[in-house]
Scaffold this active site. Structure first.
Site, PDB file in Angstrom:
ATOM      1  N   SER A  23       5.575  -5.312   2.669  1.00  0.00           N
ATOM      2  CA  SER A  23       4.227  -4.782   2.878  1.00  0.00           C
ATOM      3  C   SER A  23       3.203  -5.756   2.332  1.00  0.00           C
ATOM      4  CB  SER A  23       4.077  -3.434   2.179  1.00  0.00           C
ATOM      5  OG  SER A  23       2.714  -3.079   2.178  1.00  0.00           O
TER       6      SER A  23
ATOM      7  N   HIS B  36       4.941  -5.526   7.353  1.00  0.00           N
ATOM      8  CA  HIS B  36       4.428  -4.151   7.325  1.00  0.00           C
ATOM      9  C   HIS B  36       2.945  -4.207   6.951  1.00  0.00           C
ATOM     10  CE1 HIS B  36       4.848   0.207   7.080  1.00  0.00           C
ATOM     11  NE2 HIS B  36       4.099   0.175   5.983  1.00  0.00           N
TER      12      HIS B  36
ATOM     13  N   ASP C 277      -0.389  -2.066   6.254  1.00  0.00           N
ATOM     14  CA  ASP C 277      -0.866  -0.737   5.875  1.00  0.00           C
ATOM     15  C   ASP C 277      -2.372  -0.627   6.053  1.00  0.00           C
ATOM     16  OD1 ASP C 277       1.465   0.715   4.844  1.00  0.00           O
ATOM     17  OD2 ASP C 277       1.554  -0.877   3.346  1.00  0.00           O
TER      18      ASP C 277
ATOM     19  N   MET D 225      -5.586   1.768   5.775  1.00  0.00           N
ATOM     20  CA  MET D 225      -6.033   3.019   5.138  1.00  0.00           C
ATOM     21  C   MET D 225      -7.534   3.170   5.307  1.00  0.00           C
ATOM     22  SD  MET D 225      -4.012   2.635   1.560  1.00  0.00           S
ATOM     23  CE  MET D 225      -2.263   2.227   1.497  1.00  0.00           C
TER      24      MET D 225
ATOM     25  N   HIS E  70       1.147   0.421  10.144  1.00  0.00           N
ATOM     26  CA  HIS E  70       1.216   1.800   9.647  1.00  0.00           C
ATOM     27  C   HIS E  70      -0.212   2.305   9.472  1.00  0.00           C
ATOM     28  CE1 HIS E  70       2.542   4.504   5.988  1.00  0.00           C
ATOM     29  NE2 HIS E  70       2.113   5.223   7.016  1.00  0.00           N
TER      30      HIS E  70
ATOM     31  N   MET F 202      -2.757   4.799   8.398  1.00  0.00           N
ATOM     32  CA  MET F 202      -3.054   5.968   7.560  1.00  0.00           C
ATOM     33  C   MET F 202      -4.525   6.283   7.768  1.00  0.00           C
ATOM     34  SD  MET F 202      -0.770   4.743   4.330  1.00  0.00           S
ATOM     35  CE  MET F 202      -0.676   3.073   4.959  1.00  0.00           C
TER      36      MET F 202
ATOM     37  N   MET G 202       7.847   8.848   4.726  1.00  0.00           N
ATOM     38  CA  MET G 202       7.156   8.437   3.499  1.00  0.00           C
ATOM     39  C   MET G 202       7.956   8.935   2.294  1.00  0.00           C
ATOM     40  SD  MET G 202       4.477   6.599   4.132  1.00  0.00           S
ATOM     41  CE  MET G 202       4.174   6.411   2.368  1.00  0.00           C
TER      42      MET G 202
ATOM     43  N   ASP H 242       9.443   4.225   3.511  1.00  0.00           N
ATOM     44  CA  ASP H 242       8.282   3.512   2.975  1.00  0.00           C
ATOM     45  C   ASP H 242       7.819   4.141   1.667  1.00  0.00           C
ATOM     46  OD1 ASP H 242       5.960   2.083   2.607  1.00  0.00           O
ATOM     47  OD2 ASP H 242       4.957   2.808   4.417  1.00  0.00           O
TER      48      ASP H 242
HETATM   49  C1  DX5 Z   1       1.806   3.355   0.794  1.00  0.00           C
HETATM   50  C2  DX5 Z   1       2.122   2.334   1.857  1.00  0.00           C
HETATM   51  C3  DX5 Z   1       3.301   1.504   1.558  1.00  0.00           C
HETATM   52  C4  DX5 Z   1       3.196   0.653   0.324  1.00  0.00           C
HETATM   53  C5  DX5 Z   1       4.585   0.492  -0.203  1.00  0.00           C
HETATM   54  O1  DX5 Z   1       0.858   4.231   1.269  1.00  0.00           O
HETATM   55  O2  DX5 Z   1       2.358   2.967   3.106  1.00  0.00           O
HETATM   56  O3  DX5 Z   1       3.676   0.708   2.697  1.00  0.00           O
HETATM   57  O4  DX5 Z   1       2.629  -0.605   0.564  1.00  0.00           O
HETATM   58  O5  DX5 Z   1       4.528  -0.121  -1.428  1.00  0.00           O
HETATM   59  P1  DX5 Z   1       5.714  -0.026  -2.499  1.00  0.00           P
HETATM   60  O6  DX5 Z   1       6.937  -0.639  -1.853  1.00  0.00           O
HETATM   61  O7  DX5 Z   1       5.192  -0.817  -3.655  1.00  0.00           O
HETATM   62  O8  DX5 Z   1       5.926   1.425  -2.821  1.00  0.00           O
HETATM   63 ZN    ZN Z   2       3.251   1.714   4.789  1.00  0.00          ZN
END
Ligand code: DX5
Ligand code: ZN
Length: 223
Positions: free
Chosen positions: A8, A33, A35, A37, A66, A68, A137, A175
């Site tokens: 990620s 990956h 993320d 948000m 991903h 969010m 998740m 994840d």
């Molecule tokens: C959290 C993200 C993850 C995050 C994972 O909301 O979706 O992808 O980056 O990070 P670690 O592996 O540190 O839990």
């Molecule tokens: Zn993620």
């Protein structure tokens, strides 16, 4: 098929992103990956199109995006244009999930659905055959570096059994809080794609950690 590792970039050094992207390019990692948000669906804001496009410019592996965010439908096409190979939306953010999945496929991307820790896998029964990937998740979304929720193992197991009936080739991604301490258990439960933020980027050698996670089932490297 061997399991896949998706570091990620949320945990990467944003002031030196190209360095970390090249580390992933030359490592045994399979996907990036990404993320995204929005500060509405989750209590954090990460980054959007400009950063993703910058990642795409250097990345030599697929971008696993991903989302969010609320109302993902209005941005699917732009994420596809920005270089996504897989787009995953949250079940909890999509009142018309079937339409959203159609939009993702029309954009030329693989389609995934993510489930928050409290959402049972059974809600996917009538959409599973249309999906390429389900992301379970294993922490509450919003932040890297959180503690893995053990209940995830049972959810993966249940989802794998459901998928075997209607979509045996479904990718099952986990994840949050994934690392050497739980990846073998998750593989046994039926997962085959592993996101790793903190485990990789806080390691003394991120590339070696990726390799250890990739080769964990060869039995040579165990904690
Ligand atoms: C959290 C993200 C993850 C995050 C994972 O909301 O979706 O992808 O980056 O990070 P670690 O592996 O540190 O839990
Ligand atoms: Zn993620």
């Amino acid at each position: 098929m061997r399991h896949l590792i998706a570091p990620s970039i949320l945990a990467a050094d944003f002031a030196n992103l190209q360095h970390d992207i090249e580390m992933i390019n030359s490592s045994e990692a399979d996907w990036f990956h990404v993320d995204v948000m929005d500060g509405v669906f989750v209590p954090n804001i990460s980054f959007g199109f400009p950063v993703m496009e910058a990642v795409k410019k250097h990345a030599t592996k697929p971008l696993d995006v991903h989302l969010m965010i609320v109302n993902p439908d209005q941005y699917i096409e732009r994420f596809a244009q920005a270089g996504a190979a897989i787009i995953t939306v949250h079940y909890e953010a999509c009142p018309h999930l079937h339409r959203t999945i159609q939009l993702i496929h029309q954009s030329g991307c693989k389609a995934g659905v993510a489930l928050n820790p409290h959402t049972p896998v059974s809600v996917l029964k009538d959409i599973l055959a249309d999906l390429d990937l389900v992301l379970i998740m294993s922490v509450n979304p919003g932040f890297g570096g959180q503690k893995f929720i053990p209940r995830t193992l049972a959810k993966v197991d249940e989802l794998k059994a459901m998928a075997m009936k209607v979509k045996p080739e479904l990718s099952i991604e986990v994840d949050g809080g994934v690392g050497m301490q739980n990846i073998d258990l998750l593989i046994d439960a039926g997962a085959n794609v592993f996101v790793a933020g903190n485990a990789v980027f806080a390691a003394a050698s991120p590339a070696e950690m990726i390799s250890d996670m990739k080769n964990v089932d060869k039995g040579s490297i165990r904690l």
